[in-house]
Design a protein around this motif. Structure first.
Motif, PDB file in Angstrom:
ATOM      1  N   MET A   1      49.606  43.760  50.160  1.00 15.45           N
ATOM      2  CA  MET A   1      49.390  43.367  48.766  1.00 15.45           C
ATOM      3  C   MET A   1      49.618  41.864  48.625  1.00 15.45           C
ATOM      4  O   MET A   1      50.600  41.325  49.108  1.00 15.45           O
ATOM      5  N   VAL A 198      51.346  44.546  35.688  1.00  6.26           N
ATOM      6  CA  VAL A 198      51.251  45.367  36.897  1.00  6.26           C
ATOM      7  C   VAL A 198      49.787  45.587  37.274  1.00  6.26           C
ATOM      8  O   VAL A 198      49.404  45.477  38.449  1.00  6.26           O
ATOM      9  N   SER A 201      48.381  42.361  38.755  1.00  7.75           N
ATOM     10  CA  SER A 201      48.986  41.973  40.025  1.00  7.75           C
ATOM     11  C   SER A 201      48.666  42.946  41.157  1.00  7.75           C
ATOM     12  O   SER A 201      48.404  42.527  42.295  1.00  7.75           O
ATOM     13  N   ARG A 202      48.684  44.235  40.866  1.00 11.21           N
ATOM     14  CA  ARG A 202      48.466  45.234  41.917  1.00 11.21           C
ATOM     15  C   ARG A 202      46.999  45.567  42.130  1.00 11.21           C
ATOM     16  O   ARG A 202      46.562  45.772  43.267  1.00 11.21           O
ATOM     17  N   LEU A 241      57.356  44.236  38.275  1.00  8.55           N
ATOM     18  CA  LEU A 241      56.505  43.881  39.408  1.00  8.55           C
ATOM     19  C   LEU A 241      57.215  44.157  40.726  1.00  8.55           C
ATOM     20  O   LEU A 241      56.640  44.761  41.645  1.00  8.55           O
ATOM     21  N   SER A 244      57.498  47.666  41.533  1.00 10.76           N
ATOM     22  CA  SER A 244      56.188  48.247  41.842  1.00 10.76           C
ATOM     23  C   SER A 244      55.694  47.808  43.217  1.00 10.76           C
ATOM     24  O   SER A 244      54.556  48.106  43.598  1.00 10.76           O
ATOM     25  N   VAL A 246      55.359  44.591  44.257  1.00 14.62           N
ATOM     26  CA  VAL A 246      54.682  43.297  44.241  1.00 14.62           C
ATOM     27  C   VAL A 246      55.664  42.199  44.652  1.00 14.62           C
ATOM     28  O   VAL A 246      56.752  42.090  44.062  1.00 14.62           O
TER      29      VAL A 246
END
Length: 252
Positions: A1, A198, A201-202, A241, A244, A246
């Motif tokens: 990621m 989220v 970013s993801r 984040l 999650s 990130v």
């Protein structure tokens, strides 16, 4: 990621007036867009923010603007290209003095407000900003919206480019920001902002103003420092984040 950078607009004060909680936000973000005196900020504020950023290892960026203190840089202006290029270089140079005095340097450039939105489509104004950055330092990365004229011209000129997204701003179906003059342009619900952070970013997607999911691939996520509860919201975004999966780190 892909890691995500968290940037915020800081140093947005003038004299005794302060809009942003610079010290607290600098404990959350990885990059600081520092006002350079044209839409906000003054010499003492720029120096203070640079010193705080250097202490915390936060990257310093020059947030360049039209010369518009009264309108906070959010009013449309028509500035001749040669004049705009000179004023962009001037702002970067002023901030660089204080960054170097703090033991660091200006690491990137980001336009502010009306200038930021203008260079998405306006070839002449975008080219002027690019020329201003090159006058100051032809190695500086620039932040902007994906697919903007600004980033395309910067890339053609040899400047490193970094794509940026906004979790608290509404998007059009074309991937541009809904003007602040329209209802719903700024998203104020904290839970919604966190969820959009989220998603951006993801997965590189966001829901547009009309409800359509659109792709927005970005390396940096902007957290506005001039909104109510900005510090707590920034902390919530970063915590969510990281939980999650990130990785939050500066791009510069």
């Amino acid at each position: 990621m892909t890691p995500i950078d968290l940037n915020a607009d800081l140093g947005e004060g003038f004299g005794r007036w302060r809009l942003t909680d610079d010290e607290q936000l600098l404990s959350v973000v990885t990059s600081a867009n520092v006002a350079c005196g044209f839409h906000a900020g003054d010499a003492a504020t720029m120096r203070r923010v640079c010193e705080l950023a250097a202490e915390r290892g936060v990257r310093i960026g020059a947030q360049v603007s039209y010369r518009d203190l009264a309108g906070f840089g959010r009013r449309a202006m028509d500035v001749p290209a040669d004049e705009l290029a000179a004023e962009v270089a001037y702002q970067i140079g002023a901030l660089e003095v204080f960054a170097r005095a703090a033991g660091t340097r200006v690491s990137y450039v980001k336009p502010h407000g009306a200038l930021y939105n203008r260079v998405v489509h306006d070839e002449e104004q975008a080219g002027a900003v690019v020329e201003g950055v090159r006058l100051a330092d032809a190695t500086l990365p620039v932040l902007g919206l994906p697919s903007s004229r600004f980033l395309k011209l910067a890339e053609q000129a040899g400047l490193p480019t970094v794509t940026e997204a906004f979790a608290d701003r509404a998007y059009t179906e074309e991937g541009t920001l809904v003007p602040r003059t329209q209802a719903g342009a700024v998203i104020t619900d904290a839970d919604t902002v966190v969820e959009r952070s989220v998603g951006l970013s993801r997965f590189g997607v966001v829901t547009s103003h009309s409800g359509e999911r659109i792709p927005v691939r970005a390396r940096s996520l902007c957290l506005h420092g001039d909104t109510p509860g900005a510090v707590e919201l920034a902390r919530r975004v970063r915590d969510r984040l990281e939980h999650s999966g990130v990785r939050v780190e500066a791009f510069a």
